[in-house]
Write an enzyme that holds these catalytic residues in place. Structure first.
Site, PDB file in Angstrom:
ATOM      1  N   GLU A  80      31.731  22.737  45.895  1.00  0.00           N
ATOM      2  CA  GLU A  80      32.820  23.525  45.323  1.00  0.00           C
ATOM      3  C   GLU A  80      32.353  24.953  45.093  1.00  0.00           C
ATOM      4  OE1 GLU A  80      35.398  21.433  42.232  1.00  0.00           O
ATOM      5  OE2 GLU A  80      34.333  22.914  41.030  1.00  0.00           O
ATOM      6  N   LYS A 122      30.231  18.806  23.713  1.00  0.00           N
ATOM      7  CA  LYS A 122      30.988  19.787  22.935  1.00  0.00           C
ATOM      8  C   LYS A 122      30.530  19.734  21.485  1.00  0.00           C
ATOM      9  CE  LYS A 122      34.853  18.844  25.946  1.00  0.00           C
ATOM     10  NZ  LYS A 122      35.940  17.871  26.151  1.00  0.00           N
ATOM     11  N   ARG A 130      41.195   8.788  28.590  1.00  0.00           N
ATOM     12  CA  ARG A 130      40.922   8.160  27.283  1.00  0.00           C
ATOM     13  C   ARG A 130      41.435   9.053  26.156  1.00  0.00           C
ATOM     14  NH1 ARG A 130      36.260  11.049  28.878  1.00  0.00           N
ATOM     15  NH2 ARG A 130      35.853  12.715  27.362  1.00  0.00           N
ATOM     16  N   VAL A 171      37.332  12.721  21.648  1.00  0.00           N
ATOM     17  CA  VAL A 171      36.749  13.007  20.336  1.00  0.00           C
ATOM     18  C   VAL A 171      37.596  14.056  19.605  1.00  0.00           C
ATOM     19  CG1 VAL A 171      34.709  13.911  19.133  1.00  0.00           C
ATOM     20  CG2 VAL A 171      34.408  12.491  21.178  1.00  0.00           C
TER      21      VAL A 171
HETATM   22  C1  MV4 Z   1      32.144  23.991  37.316  1.00  0.00           C
HETATM   23  C2  MV4 Z   1      31.548  25.141  36.771  1.00  0.00           C
HETATM   24  C3  MV4 Z   1      31.573  26.288  37.502  1.00  0.00           C
HETATM   25  N1  MV4 Z   1      32.141  26.303  38.741  1.00  0.00           N
HETATM   26  N2  MV4 Z   1      32.684  24.044  38.538  1.00  0.00           N
HETATM   27  C4  MV4 Z   1      30.904  20.887  33.948  1.00  0.00           C
HETATM   28  C5  MV4 Z   1      31.751  19.802  33.377  1.00  0.00           C
HETATM   29  C6  MV4 Z   1      32.683  19.419  34.472  1.00  0.00           C
HETATM   30  N3  MV4 Z   1      33.935  18.997  33.950  1.00  0.00           N
HETATM   31  C7  MV4 Z   1      32.803  20.632  35.289  1.00  0.00           C
HETATM   32  N4  MV4 Z   1      31.728  21.509  34.902  1.00  0.00           N
HETATM   33  C8  MV4 Z   1      31.606  22.717  35.460  1.00  0.00           C
HETATM   34  N5  MV4 Z   1      32.182  22.841  36.673  1.00  0.00           N
HETATM   35  C9  MV4 Z   1      32.679  25.170  39.221  1.00  0.00           C
HETATM   36  N6  MV4 Z   1      33.192  25.174  40.439  1.00  0.00           N
HETATM   37  C10 MV4 Z   1      30.953  25.045  35.508  1.00  0.00           C
HETATM   38  C11 MV4 Z   1      30.974  23.825  34.861  1.00  0.00           C
HETATM   39  C12 MV4 Z   1      30.314  23.805  33.595  1.00  0.00           C
HETATM   40  C13 MV4 Z   1      30.998  23.593  32.412  1.00  0.00           C
HETATM   41  C14 MV4 Z   1      32.351  23.367  32.387  1.00  0.00           C
HETATM   42  C15 MV4 Z   1      33.017  23.131  31.209  1.00  0.00           C
HETATM   43  C16 MV4 Z   1      32.313  23.169  30.015  1.00  0.00           C
HETATM   44  C17 MV4 Z   1      30.985  23.398  30.016  1.00  0.00           C
HETATM   45  C18 MV4 Z   1      30.306  23.613  31.194  1.00  0.00           C
HETATM   46  C19 MV4 Z   1      28.938  23.859  31.170  1.00  0.00           C
HETATM   47  C20 MV4 Z   1      28.276  24.067  32.336  1.00  0.00           C
HETATM   48  C21 MV4 Z   1      28.954  24.037  33.547  1.00  0.00           C
END
Ligand code: MV4
Length: 444
Positions: A200, A237, A292, A295
């Protein structure tokens, strides 16, 4: 109408579920591990069954024990809470086969959303925005390179069975792609028993914004606005708020519509959360759907006045939603601090005996917790001690209220992250609402 619900969980969420059941006149059956004999959820429930040794694998994750407990005690439904078996499609399927109502979506939907390639494909087909991606699982290096060049570096390699950020690899250049790709695949096999990965476009310094949806079994779906969940450490979180300081009514409407479109498109039922990344230019992209109760659900409850646990149970009983989108409004501002048993500087877990306990209260304060004075926090499970949730007229008053509630909170005998939360409440970026996903790493 359910007569009795088994609660396949422990701690504060087990108690939250029992409270909803009691108010609805439904009997409750708790289960507990040998380490949880003295846990509050076993006392609050109408009955309790020991399902095995301390280790989760032998107790809270033991599907056979849970199913036989339900049969022995005549429970017709099960609430999984969050964590443990909450997103285990195999457990939901076992319940379906035994004629037990799993309070959540169907096992088929859990399976669909549990595979992040399938989930993304589905979202894209329904015109929910996604980041540029490989459009499928990628199995060899050559394919990985072709796809990455087309998307453009930097790219992220993610595990199809991952989710919650586990097993991601960031790749900045073509030269480092092959080794990262092979490592990602190997790690995915060992962590999830499934080596499928996809690629991605990397989104820099996004915010994590999620939309709460509620869907009945008659095709009605509403959303309850967003939660801002960017303040996290290693995908855990620690503080959430609603509404997001970065989301205005127009953006909320667009993100809410996208989440409802996805839920309707897949025939989703019960409560769920659609996770988005929000980039610097306020474009949003679908990431994952959580099937789900989460929290952080209380902040949505406080700003919308909707009891999400009662909604879950009513939906599972086949009732029609009484909520209408046009009647849902977000009032005021809510913040949740997750109070963990850990060193506030090193984040090292700190289980042990609670020797003193003073719980905050007063206007606009809610504490969801399984704590009592004299309780020993066992070392086997997650280290969430309490959720301190405030509601106030606006964000600055919510911050002031949270500050005074954190100051009232006293937990003696173990270390907690209360000092870290107090520091966040005073931080200029936080006060300004500038909370991207790297906030906490800049901060500590
Ligand atoms: C990403 C991203 C940056 N670019 N995807 C981490 C949790 C998952 N739900 C998706 N995540 C991420 N995906 C792309 N294409 C950065 C994260 C990410 C992140 C996202 C939400 C909350 C905290 C995070 C911490 C590190 C990376």
């Amino acid at each position: 109408m359910f007569n009795k619900i088994l609660i396949a969980n422990r701690g504060e969420i087990a108690i939250r579920i029992i409270r909803a059941c009691k108010e609805m006149g439904i009997r409750t059956l708790a289960v507990y591990s040998e380490a949880d004999r003295e846990s509050l959820h076993t006392r609050f429930a109408d009955g309790a069954i020991c399902i095995g040794p301390a280790k989760s694998k032998d107790s809270y994750l033991n599907i056979t024990s849970l199913i036989s407990s339900m049969e022995v005690a005549d429970a017709e439904a099960v609430h999984p809470g969050y964590g443990f078996l909450a997103e285990n499609a195999g457990f939901a399927e076992a319940c379906e086969k035994c004629g037990i109502k799993f309070i959540g979506p169907t096992s088929a939907l859990m399976r669909l959303m549990g595979n992040k390639v399938q989930a993304k494909k589905t979202a894209e087909e329904l015109n929910v925005p996604v980041l540029p991606w490989s459009n499928r699982g990628i199995s060899d290096e050559k394919e990985a390179l072709e796809v990455s060049k087309k998307i453009g570096f930097p790219v992220l390699i993610k595990a199809a069975s991952g989710g919650g950020g586990r097993g991601m690899k960031l790749v900045h250049t073509q030269a480092s792609l092959a080794s990262a790709f092979n490592m990602a695949k190997m790690e995915a096999v060992s962590a999830f028993g499934d080596g499928e990965v996809f690629i991605e476009k990397f989104c820099e310094l996004p915010r994590h914004i999620e939309i709460q949806i509620v869907a009945d079994e008659h095709g009605n779906v509403v959303h309850l606005g967003e939660r801002e969940c960017s303040i996290q450490r290693r995908h855990q979180k620690i503080l959430e708020e609603s509404p997001s300081p970065q989301v205005d009514a127009r953006l909320r409407h667009k993100m809410g519509d996208a989440a409802v479109k996805l839920a309707k498109g897949i025939g989703y039922t019960n409560v769920g959360t659609v996770e988005f990344l929000l980039d610097k230019n306020k474009n949003f992209y679908f990431m994952e759907m959580n099937t789900r109760i989460q929290v952080e659900h209380p902040i949505t409850e406080l700003v919308t006045g909707v009891d999400l646990l009662k909604e879950q149970i009513n939906i599972a009983m086949g009732k029609k939603l009484t909520l209408k989108q046009k009647n849902i409004a977000m009032t005021g501002h809510s913040i949740e601090c997750r109070i963990n048993a850990e060193d506030p500087k090193t984040f090292v877990p700190s289980p042990g005996k609670i020797t003193e306990l003073i719980i905050p209260g007063g206007p606009g304060v809610r504490v969801d917790s399984a704590l009592y004075c004299g309780y020993t926090v066992p070392p086997y499970y997650d280290n969430l001690l309490a959720k301190l949730i405030v509601h106030a007229e606006n964000r600055s008053e919510a911050i002031a209220r949270m500050t005074r509630a954190l100051e009232e909170f006293h937990i003696g005998g173990i270390k907690t992250n209360i000092p870290l939360h107090l520091k966040i409440m005073k931080d200029h970026d936080f006060i300004a609402g500038m909370t991207d996903i790297d906030f906490l790493s800049r901060f500590t």
